[in-house]
Design an enzyme around this catalytic site. Structure first.
Site, short mmCIF file in Angstrom:
data_model
loop_
_atom_site.label_atom_id
_atom_site.label_comp_id
_atom_site.label_asym_id
_atom_site.label_seq_id
_atom_site.Cartn_x
_atom_site.Cartn_y
_atom_site.Cartn_z
N ASP A 55 1.57 -1.38 11.88
CA ASP A 55 1.50 -2.73 12.46
C ASP A 55 2.77 -3.55 12.22
O ASP A 55 2.72 -4.77 12.09
CB ASP A 55 0.30 -3.48 11.90
CG ASP A 55 0.36 -3.66 10.38
OD1 ASP A 55 1.24 -3.06 9.73
OD2 ASP A 55 -0.49 -4.39 9.84
N GLY B 237 0.81 -1.21 0.00
CA GLY B 237 0.00 0.00 0.00
C GLY B 237 0.84 1.26 0.00
O GLY B 237 1.88 1.33 0.66
N ARG C 260 -6.59 -3.31 8.78
CA ARG C 260 -6.40 -4.74 8.52
C ARG C 260 -6.62 -5.53 9.79
O ARG C 260 -7.76 -5.72 10.21
CB ARG C 260 -5.01 -5.00 7.91
CG ARG C 260 -4.88 -6.37 7.25
CD ARG C 260 -3.56 -6.55 6.56
NE ARG C 260 -2.44 -6.36 7.44
CZ ARG C 260 -1.19 -6.71 7.17
NH1 ARG C 260 -0.92 -7.27 6.01
NH2 ARG C 260 -0.22 -6.50 8.01
N ASP D 227 5.05 -5.60 6.40
CA ASP D 227 5.63 -6.89 6.73
C ASP D 227 5.68 -7.86 5.56
O ASP D 227 6.62 -8.63 5.41
CB ASP D 227 4.92 -7.52 7.93
CG ASP D 227 3.43 -7.71 7.70
OD1 ASP D 227 2.91 -7.25 6.66
OD2 ASP D 227 2.78 -8.32 8.58
N ARG E 281 1.57 -5.08 -5.60
CA ARG E 281 1.70 -6.35 -4.88
C ARG E 281 1.96 -7.41 -5.94
O ARG E 281 1.33 -7.40 -6.99
CB ARG E 281 0.43 -6.65 -4.07
CG ARG E 281 0.22 -5.68 -2.92
CD ARG E 281 -1.01 -6.03 -2.10
NE ARG E 281 -1.11 -5.21 -0.90
CZ ARG E 281 -1.72 -4.03 -0.84
NH1 ARG E 281 -2.29 -3.55 -1.92
NH2 ARG E 281 -1.76 -3.35 0.28
N ASP F 199 -1.17 1.38 8.68
CA ASP F 199 -1.69 0.53 9.75
C ASP F 199 -0.81 0.57 11.00
O ASP F 199 -1.25 0.24 12.09
CB ASP F 199 -1.80 -0.92 9.28
CG ASP F 199 -2.83 -1.10 8.18
OD1 ASP F 199 -3.62 -0.17 7.94
OD2 ASP F 199 -2.85 -2.17 7.55
N THR G 243 3.63 1.92 6.27
CA THR G 243 2.25 1.44 6.25
C THR G 243 1.42 2.26 7.23
O THR G 243 1.84 2.46 8.38
CB THR G 243 2.14 -0.05 6.61
OG1 THR G 243 0.77 -0.39 6.83
CG2 THR G 243 2.94 -0.39 7.85
#
Length: 330
Positions: free
Chosen positions: A131, A11, A173, A103, A72, A129, A127
């Site tokens: 995360d 992303g 996510r 990741d 991706r 997120d 990212t």
């Protein structure tokens, strides 16, 4: 001159273009020749690799997204395509590769590193997120939070005007970081994230009491990972007795002009990545914790589960605590 390349994977986030600008300029400062790889790992496979110059990064620092595109790649899961990607790097004489991504991107970078002894790799957590294990901050998060804040502040105007409950869904996510921080800084009445178990019945009596005492509207922030926004809105109508609406913020959270903080972090992340490669780091991810930067092995980042800071989780649990709902003025 030694050659170094950079790509964006997964992303997009605001701050990637700022990172590209620093990459080109700092590479030249260090006596390196910078290369861009377009379309992430797909571009590595298809040899979309070219020399970068100052003109390629002129004026891009304020733009969201990424000038060199991202993607991706399912093909990258196959060893034959990874070997092709490595050979493409070698054909350009590239000794170092920086990967901006999450990741999944770092797991791909780990495979390249395991299958190559002549190329060094460095990852930059990128990212919204937030995360990634091993780092408390990822590039793009501050811009995303500011986009969310602006959206929630605007939605509150309508919520208060119509006397409605608004359920606002943020990205994430499997991680509730964006939802939690947004709820805290925007003064939401409810925050639902996967990291904190919740029971809507704990809210019911107190929300109805607040409504009877004059509260005209509610703001609820829900992480997309729960897939519970529509049900939460229905709960507001059926159990609290207030008209409700759902707003899914979606991909606007990824875009926008990068904030001052993300531009500065892009500058620092890239600097530490290049310095690490020149110091002999073959396979690492640049991480930011407790106000400082470090470089950690990829396997210690990509293959561990991220956990939200314990202090933030403590604040988040207050949303589910009955003490929060003792009589309060509206």
């Amino acid at each position: 001159m030694r050659n170094i390349a950079i790509l964006c994977s997964g992303g997009d986030v605001s701050g990637m273009n700022a990172a590209l600008k620093r990459f080109v300029e700092y590479s030249f400062d260090k006596g390196l020749t910078p290369y861009f790889v377009e379309h992430g790992f797909e571009g590595l496979i298809d040899n979309k690799i070219y020399r970068a110059s100052y003109s390629d990064v002129a004026g891009i620092i304020s733009r969201g997204g990424t000038k060199i595109y991202t993607a991706r790649s399912k093909r990258f899961l196959e060893q034959k395509y990874r070997e092709l990607a490595l050979n493409n790097l070698r054909s350009h004489g590239i000794e170092y590769l920086i990967v901006l991504g999450g990741d999944g991107s770092f797991k791909g970078m780990q495979k390249l590193s395991d299958e190559s002894e002549d190329i060094g790799f460095s990852g930059i957590p990128s990212t919204i997120d937030n995360d990634i294990a091993g780092t408390e901050y990822c590039l793009g998060v501050d811009t995303a939070l500011n986009i969310i804040r602006t959206a929630i502040d605007a939605i509150r105007d309508t919520a208060s005007s119509f006397g409605r409950a608004f359920v606002i869904e943020t990205m994430g996510r499997e991680c509730g970081y964006l939802a939690l921080v947004s709820a805290l800084i925007c003064g939401a009445e409810m925050c639902l994230i996967p990291e904190i178990p919740y029971d809507l019945n704990r809210y019911k009596k107190h929300f109805k009491k607040q409504k009877e005492e004059g509260r005209a509207y509610f703001i609820a922030i829900v992480s997309e990972s729960l897939q519970d926004s529509e049900q939460t809105a229905k709960w507001f109508e059926d159990e609290v007795g207030i008209e409700s609406r759902v707003t899914v913020l979606g991909h606007i959270q990824r875009g926008g002009n990068p904030t001052v903080y993300d531009r500065l972090m892009a500058f620092k992340f890239v600097t530490h990545a290049i310095d690490g490669l020149l110091e002999g780091e073959k396979s690492s991810v640049v991480c930011y914790n407790a106000g400082g930067f470090s470089r950690q092995k990829i396997e210690n980042v990509a293959f561990k589960k991220y956990q939200i800071n314990s202090e933030l989780l403590k604040f988040g649990k207050e949303f589910n605590a009955l003490e929060k709902y003792k009589v309060q003025k509206v």
